[in-house]
Design a protein around this motif. Structure first.
Motif, PDB file in Angstrom:
ATOM      1  N   TYR A  29       0.848  -1.208   0.000  1.00 33.08           N
ATOM      2  CA  TYR A  29       0.000   0.000   0.000  1.00 33.08           C
ATOM      3  C   TYR A  29       0.876   1.249   0.000  1.00 33.08           C
ATOM      4  CZ  TYR A  29      -4.209  -2.741   0.930  1.00 33.08           C
ATOM      5  OH  TYR A  29      -5.259  -3.625   0.840  1.00 33.08           O
ATOM      6  N   LYS A  30       0.729   2.038  -1.051  1.00 37.90           N
ATOM      7  CA  LYS A  30       1.589   3.216  -1.146  1.00 37.90           C
ATOM      8  C   LYS A  30       0.870   4.518  -0.766  1.00 37.90           C
ATOM      9  CE  LYS A  30       5.102   0.793  -2.399  1.00 37.90           C
ATOM     10  NZ  LYS A  30       6.037   0.438  -1.312  1.00 37.90           N
ATOM     11  N   ASP A  31      -0.461   4.447  -0.593  1.00 34.24           N
ATOM     12  CA  ASP A  31      -1.211   5.672  -0.287  1.00 34.24           C
ATOM     13  C   ASP A  31      -1.328   5.948   1.204  1.00 34.24           C
ATOM     14  OD1 ASP A  31      -1.565   6.073  -2.943  1.00 34.24           O
ATOM     15  OD2 ASP A  31      -3.507   5.038  -3.024  1.00 34.24           O
ATOM     16  N   ILE A  32      -0.762   5.070   1.982  1.00 34.26           N
ATOM     17  CA  ILE A  32      -0.791   5.282   3.434  1.00 34.26           C
ATOM     18  C   ILE A  32       0.496   4.712   4.001  1.00 34.26           C
ATOM     19  CG2 ILE A  32      -2.066   3.099   3.808  1.00 34.26           C
ATOM     20  CD1 ILE A  32      -3.465   4.615   6.183  1.00 34.26           C
ATOM     21  N   SER A  33       0.997   5.378   5.015  1.00 36.48           N
ATOM     22  CA  SER A  33       2.218   4.901   5.651  1.00 36.48           C
ATOM     23  C   SER A  33       1.834   3.915   6.755  1.00 36.48           C
ATOM     24  CB  SER A  33       2.956   6.119   6.198  1.00 36.48           C
ATOM     25  OG  SER A  33       4.007   5.714   6.999  1.00 36.48           O
ATOM     26  N   ILE A  34       2.315   2.694   6.644  1.00 37.71           N
ATOM     27  CA  ILE A  34       1.954   1.639   7.598  1.00 37.71           C
ATOM     28  C   ILE A  34       3.132   1.361   8.529  1.00 37.71           C
ATOM     29  CG2 ILE A  34       1.239  -0.767   7.864  1.00 37.71           C
ATOM     30  CD1 ILE A  34      -0.159  -0.560   5.146  1.00 37.71           C
ATOM     31  N   LYS A  35       2.896   1.583   9.809  1.00 36.00           N
ATOM     32  CA  LYS A  35       3.971   1.462  10.789  1.00 36.00           C
ATOM     33  C   LYS A  35       3.890   0.135  11.540  1.00 36.00           C
ATOM     34  CE  LYS A  35       5.634   5.428   9.754  1.00 36.00           C
ATOM     35  NZ  LYS A  35       5.561   6.748  10.342  1.00 36.00           N
ATOM     36  N   LEU A  36       5.045  -0.291  12.011  1.00 36.29           N
ATOM     37  CA  LEU A  36       5.137  -1.524  12.790  1.00 36.29           C
ATOM     38  C   LEU A  36       5.323  -1.169  14.266  1.00 36.29           C
ATOM     39  CD1 LEU A  36       5.434  -4.636  12.972  1.00 36.29           C
ATOM     40  CD2 LEU A  36       7.892  -4.301  12.658  1.00 36.29           C
ATOM     41  N   GLY A  37       4.294  -1.465  15.045  1.00 31.59           N
ATOM     42  CA  GLY A  37       4.351  -1.173  16.474  1.00 31.59           C
ATOM     43  C   GLY A  37       4.016  -2.394  17.300  1.00 31.59           C
ATOM     44  N   LEU A  38       4.027  -2.215  18.605  1.00 32.87           N
ATOM     45  CA  LEU A  38       3.701  -3.298  19.523  1.00 32.87           C
ATOM     46  C   LEU A  38       3.173  -2.661  20.808  1.00 32.87           C
ATOM     47  CD1 LEU A  38       4.107  -6.467  19.653  1.00 32.87           C
ATOM     48  CD2 LEU A  38       6.192  -5.994  20.963  1.00 32.87           C
ATOM     49  N   GLU A  39       2.116  -3.243  21.364  1.00 33.26           N
ATOM     50  CA  GLU A  39       1.606  -2.767  22.653  1.00 33.26           C
ATOM     51  C   GLU A  39       2.141  -3.691  23.742  1.00 33.26           C
ATOM     52  OE1 GLU A  39      -2.679  -2.733  23.256  1.00 33.26           O
ATOM     53  OE2 GLU A  39      -2.475  -1.470  25.042  1.00 33.26           O
ATOM     54  N   VAL A  40       2.865  -3.106  24.675  1.00 32.24           N
ATOM     55  CA  VAL A  40       3.595  -3.887  25.665  1.00 32.24           C
ATOM     56  C   VAL A  40       3.156  -3.498  27.072  1.00 32.24           C
ATOM     57  CG1 VAL A  40       5.907  -4.413  26.548  1.00 32.24           C
ATOM     58  CG2 VAL A  40       5.575  -4.026  24.096  1.00 32.24           C
ATOM     59  N   ASP A  41       2.802  -4.499  27.863  1.00 33.84           N
ATOM     60  CA  ASP A  41       2.422  -4.224  29.250  1.00 33.84           C
ATOM     61  C   ASP A  41       3.634  -3.762  30.041  1.00 33.84           C
ATOM     62  OD1 ASP A  41      -0.446  -5.335  29.603  1.00 33.84           O
ATOM     63  OD2 ASP A  41       0.605  -6.865  28.443  1.00 33.84           O
ATOM     64  N   PHE A  42       3.416  -2.764  30.867  1.00 35.73           N
ATOM     65  CA  PHE A  42       4.478  -2.387  31.805  1.00 35.73           C
ATOM     66  C   PHE A  42       4.297  -3.222  33.067  1.00 35.73           C
ATOM     67  CE2 PHE A  42       5.904   0.265  35.438  1.00 35.73           C
ATOM     68  CZ  PHE A  42       7.257   0.115  35.204  1.00 35.73           C
ATOM     69  N   VAL A  43       5.261  -4.086  33.331  1.00 30.54           N
ATOM     70  CA  VAL A  43       5.202  -4.937  34.516  1.00 30.54           C
ATOM     71  C   VAL A  43       6.468  -4.682  35.332  1.00 30.54           C
ATOM     72  CG1 VAL A  43       4.740  -7.273  35.341  1.00 30.54           C
ATOM     73  CG2 VAL A  43       4.170  -6.675  32.977  1.00 30.54           C
ATOM     74  N   PRO A  44       6.342  -3.942  36.436  1.00 28.41           N
ATOM     75  CA  PRO A  44       7.530  -3.617  37.228  1.00 28.41           C
ATOM     76  C   PRO A  44       8.281  -4.896  37.595  1.00 28.41           C
ATOM     77  CG  PRO A  44       5.605  -2.433  38.054  1.00 28.41           C
ATOM     78  CD  PRO A  44       5.102  -3.398  37.022  1.00 28.41           C
ATOM     79  N   GLY A  45       9.600  -4.839  37.473  1.00 33.95           N
ATOM     80  CA  GLY A  45      10.416  -6.020  37.776  1.00 33.95           C
ATOM     81  C   GLY A  45      10.797  -6.814  36.526  1.00 33.95           C
ATOM     82  N   TRP A  46      10.154  -6.508  35.412  1.00 33.66           N
ATOM     83  CA  TRP A  46      10.436  -7.236  34.166  1.00 33.66           C
ATOM     84  C   TRP A  46      11.001  -6.298  33.096  1.00 33.66           C
ATOM     85  CZ3 TRP A  46       9.968 -12.530  33.639  1.00 33.66           C
ATOM     86  CH2 TRP A  46       9.424 -13.194  34.741  1.00 33.66           C
ATOM     87  N   GLU A  47      11.704  -5.273  33.546  1.00 30.71           N
ATOM     88  CA  GLU A  47      12.207  -4.270  32.607  1.00 30.71           C
ATOM     89  C   GLU A  47      13.216  -4.861  31.609  1.00 30.71           C
ATOM     90  OE1 GLU A  47      11.812  -3.844  35.822  1.00 30.71           O
ATOM     91  OE2 GLU A  47      10.678  -1.985  36.129  1.00 30.71           O
ATOM     92  N   GLU A  48      14.062  -5.783  32.091  1.00 33.22           N
ATOM     93  CA  GLU A  48      15.082  -6.347  31.190  1.00 33.22           C
ATOM     94  C   GLU A  48      14.450  -7.129  30.053  1.00 33.22           C
ATOM     95  OE1 GLU A  48      18.479  -8.793  32.628  1.00 33.22           O
ATOM     96  OE2 GLU A  48      18.540  -7.230  34.183  1.00 33.22           O
ATOM     97  N   GLU A  49      13.470  -7.944  30.402  1.00 33.07           N
ATOM     98  CA  GLU A  49      12.780  -8.745  29.385  1.00 33.07           C
ATOM     99  C   GLU A  49      12.027  -7.824  28.419  1.00 33.07           C
ATOM    100  OE1 GLU A  49      12.794  -9.210  32.609  1.00 33.07           O
ATOM    101  OE2 GLU A  49      13.635 -11.212  32.892  1.00 33.07           O
ATOM    102  N   THR A  50      11.479  -6.751  28.975  1.00 33.31           N
ATOM    103  CA  THR A  50      10.763  -5.781  28.143  1.00 33.31           C
ATOM    104  C   THR A  50      11.721  -5.144  27.147  1.00 33.31           C
ATOM    105  OG1 THR A  50       9.415  -5.282  30.077  1.00 33.31           O
ATOM    106  CG2 THR A  50       9.226  -3.774  28.216  1.00 33.31           C
ATOM    107  N   ALA A  51      12.860  -4.734  27.664  1.00 31.93           N
ATOM    108  CA  ALA A  51      13.847  -4.093  26.794  1.00 31.93           C
ATOM    109  C   ALA A  51      14.290  -5.058  25.700  1.00 31.93           C
ATOM    110  CB  ALA A  51      15.045  -3.625  27.617  1.00 31.93           C
ATOM    111  N   ALA A  52      14.424  -6.346  26.054  1.00 30.26           N
ATOM    112  CA  ALA A  52      14.890  -7.326  25.063  1.00 30.26           C
ATOM    113  C   ALA A  52      13.918  -7.400  23.892  1.00 30.26           C
ATOM    114  CB  ALA A  52      15.059  -8.697  25.712  1.00 30.26           C
ATOM    115  N   ILE A  53      12.640  -7.523  24.196  1.00 33.98           N
ATOM    116  CA  ILE A  53      11.667  -7.699  23.114  1.00 33.98           C
ATOM    117  C   ILE A  53      11.470  -6.398  22.327  1.00 33.98           C
ATOM    118  CG2 ILE A  53       9.449  -7.186  24.244  1.00 33.98           C
ATOM    119  CD1 ILE A  53       8.525  -9.919  23.035  1.00 33.98           C
ATOM    120  N   THR A  54      11.679  -5.276  22.982  1.00 35.46           N
ATOM    121  CA  THR A  54      11.413  -4.013  22.299  1.00 35.46           C
ATOM    122  C   THR A  54      12.626  -3.490  21.518  1.00 35.46           C
ATOM    123  OG1 THR A  54      11.905  -2.810  24.347  1.00 35.46           O
ATOM    124  CG2 THR A  54       9.606  -3.275  23.893  1.00 35.46           C
TER     125      THR A  54
END
Ligand SMILES: [Zn+2]
Ligand SMILES: [Zn+2]
Length: 273
Positions: free
Chosen positions: A78-103
């Protein structure tokens, strides 16, 4: 107008429907300039009890590559719209390292940080919380949201006053006090928050309004918080839904610019152009 919808799910999360292509077609119908898929992250944290089935909460790890590939394929088609790649990630205190890895491992355009549950209480959806009263829910939720901002793991924060989906707002004085504390912390953390139209259509309390409330958004603007836009679509027809309510809010509060993202780099665009 230059409007974007950065909060769009796919059926991989287990509670959305339709094909990705239909979401793109709807974005084109609505005249959006950019859209971004931001499906729920595969669960990277271990809840202490299996209250939530993995398949109800987000895609499973094995689906991640297919998700990324399908978004990139549509982007190339599709060239008439810009399609972005995102992800919705839960913030879970204590799991910052794993979060950073996936993001950081994948070519994301942006990461949306969300608070859907308070781990100290339960891993169930906050909107279904039964053990706590609104007087407790709001401050605890806002504190966890502020922590999400302060973690600097995310580009955008989703639905920052989500508890209003199920719980009556506190009295105006108390609410304003909590809103102010939150806005100050979001501002200090350099946060971008989402104007999320899900509250207009998705709640058992009826139309609870766009997230966040106008009063909170006004405070956010005063404290330098930037904004972007998302529908939280879980079905194709909801892409860009109720964006008239979003632009009304942007106008009322005086936001002339919205944030857009490319490979996790932010730029600001005047949406009225
Ligand atoms: Zn969802
Ligand atoms: Zn969410």
């Amino acid at each position: 107008m230059y409007l974007v919808d950065y909060h769009i799910h796919t059926k991989r999360c287990g509670h959305a429907c339709g094909e990705e292509r239909e979401y793109v077609e709807e974005a084109l119908n609505k005249g959006l300039r950019e859209m971004g898929f931001s499906d729920h992250v595969p669960r990277f944290y271990n809840p202490p009890s299996p209250e939530v089935k993995v398949t109800e909460r987000g895609m499973v790890r094995e689906e991640l590559d297919g998700y990324i590939e399908s978004v990139i394929k549509l982007r190339n088609e599709y060239k008439d719209i810009s399609i972005k790649l995102g992800l919705e990630v839960d913030f879970v205190p204590g799991w910052e390292e794993e979060t950073a890895a996936i993001t950081t491992q994948y070519p994301w355009d942006y990461i949306i940080g969300s608070v859907h549950f308070i781990p100290e209480w339960s891993y169930g959806y906050i909107a279904n919380e039964k053990e706590h009263e609104p007087e407790e829910i709001y401050p605890v939720y806002f504190d966890q949201m502020a922590q999400a901002a302060e973690s600097r793991l995310f580009d955008i924060l989703a639905h920052v006053d989500l508890p209003k989906r199920s719980f009556p707002r506190l009295d105006p004085g108390k609410m304003a006090e909590l809103h102010k504390d939150l806005a100050i912390r979001l501002g200090k953390a350099g946060a971008v928050i989402e104007l999320n139209s899900y509250g207009v259509r998705g709640s058992k309390l009826g139309d609870v309004g766009v997230y966040p409330d106008q009063g909170l958004l006004r405070l956010c603007r005063q404290h330098g918080v930037k904004v972007t836009i998302g529908s939280d679509a879980h079905r194709p027809r909801d892409v860009g839904a109720d964006f008239n309510r979003v632009t009304e809010l942007l106008n009322n509060v005086g936001y002339r610019e919205i944030a857009v993202f490319n490979k996790r780099k932010r730029s600001m665009i005047e949406w009225e152009d």
